[in-house]
Design a protein around this motif. Structure first.
Motif, PDB file in Angstrom:
ATOM      1  N   ALA A 132      36.509  35.378  30.905  1.00 32.10           N
ATOM      2  CA  ALA A 132      35.997  36.188  30.064  1.00 32.10           C
ATOM      3  C   ALA A 132      34.880  35.288  29.310  1.00 32.10           C
ATOM      4  O   ALA A 132      33.674  35.821  28.938  1.00 32.10           O
ATOM      5  N   LEU A 133      35.119  34.066  28.976  1.00 31.67           N
ATOM      6  CA  LEU A 133      33.948  33.129  28.365  1.00 31.67           C
ATOM      7  C   LEU A 133      32.883  33.003  29.370  1.00 31.67           C
ATOM      8  O   LEU A 133      31.496  33.234  28.802  1.00 31.67           O
ATOM      9  N   LEU A 134      33.035  32.820  30.598  1.00 23.94           N
ATOM     10  CA  LEU A 134      32.124  32.564  31.562  1.00 23.94           C
ATOM     11  C   LEU A 134      31.015  33.768  31.657  1.00 23.94           C
ATOM     12  O   LEU A 134      29.862  33.875  31.631  1.00 23.94           O
ATOM     13  N   THR A 135      31.833  34.879  31.656  1.00 23.54           N
ATOM     14  CA  THR A 135      31.244  36.417  31.749  1.00 23.54           C
ATOM     15  C   THR A 135      30.265  36.396  30.419  1.00 23.54           C
ATOM     16  O   THR A 135      29.046  36.826  30.347  1.00 23.54           O
ATOM     17  N   TYR A 136      30.756  35.975  29.103  1.00 24.39           N
ATOM     18  CA  TYR A 136      30.156  36.102  27.950  1.00 24.39           C
ATOM     19  C   TYR A 136      28.818  35.261  28.215  1.00 24.39           C
ATOM     20  O   TYR A 136      27.788  35.610  27.639  1.00 24.39           O
ATOM     21  N   VAL A 137      29.042  34.103  28.682  1.00 27.98           N
ATOM     22  CA  VAL A 137      28.048  33.237  28.649  1.00 27.98           C
ATOM     23  C   VAL A 137      26.756  33.821  29.604  1.00 27.98           C
ATOM     24  O   VAL A 137      25.226  33.847  29.462  1.00 27.98           O
ATOM     25  N   HIS A 138      27.266  34.352  30.555  1.00 26.49           N
ATOM     26  CA  HIS A 138      26.277  34.995  31.646  1.00 26.49           C
ATOM     27  C   HIS A 138      25.474  36.168  30.972  1.00 26.49           C
ATOM     28  O   HIS A 138      24.109  36.096  31.069  1.00 26.49           O
ATOM     29  N   ASP A 139      26.248  37.010  30.330  1.00 27.59           N
ATOM     30  CA  ASP A 139      25.718  38.094  29.595  1.00 27.59           C
ATOM     31  C   ASP A 139      24.603  37.507  28.391  1.00 27.59           C
ATOM     32  O   ASP A 139      23.533  38.123  28.312  1.00 27.59           O
TER      33      ASP A 139
END
Length: 143
Positions: free
Chosen positions: A92-99
């Motif tokens: 969830a955190l890495l996906t947040y960073v990507h977004d």
């Protein structure tokens, strides 16, 4: 699950018990000082995942420009509380960073991971589809 930027001093301090699992050399005072300095000087973003109001994972990242990567986001820190790993918080955190990166006009995210962290490497490569492209070297100067 709620993802929140940790900007105030009290929010930053909430992240310390989780970050301490990754950055074992930092005491609370030095952690707070370094986060505040990085936020002011490097546009460092500290973000946490809360589950039922409990902070369970944190990441720190910042925009960078290098000749190698061009304009990109560098993930400085990513850690989940060991008691709740493998529940999707890191993803969830890495996906947040990507977004976040894409919203800000960045098309690359890069990170490094300690050689001993084989579970993390598997997570980055298999789950998050990162490519292993280099080694990071460090030389300590003076005392």
């Amino acid at each position: 699950m709620e993802i929140k930027h940790l900007n105030t001093e009290s929010d930053i301090l909430l992240g310390y018990p989780v970050m301490k699992h990754l950055r074992t050399h930092l005491d609370e005072k030095s952690y707070l000082s370094l986060v505040k300095e990085a936020q002011q000087q490097e546009s460092y973003q500290l973000v946490g995942v809360f589950d039922n109001s409990r902070l369970v994972a944190v990441t720190g990242f910042m925009p960078m420009v290098t000749l190698y990567n061009g304009k990109f986001i560098w993930v400085c820190d990513l850690v989940t509380d060991p008691d709740v790993r493998s529940k999707g918080y890191g993803e969830a955190l890495l996906t947040y960073v990507h977004d976040w990166a894409q919203e800000q006009g960045y098309n690359k995210v890069s990170l490094s991971s300690g050689l001993q962290r084989t579970d993390a490497h598997r997570f980055y490569e298999e789950k998050m589809k990162y490519d292993r492209v280099s080694y990071v070297f460090l030389k300590k100067l003076g005392s």
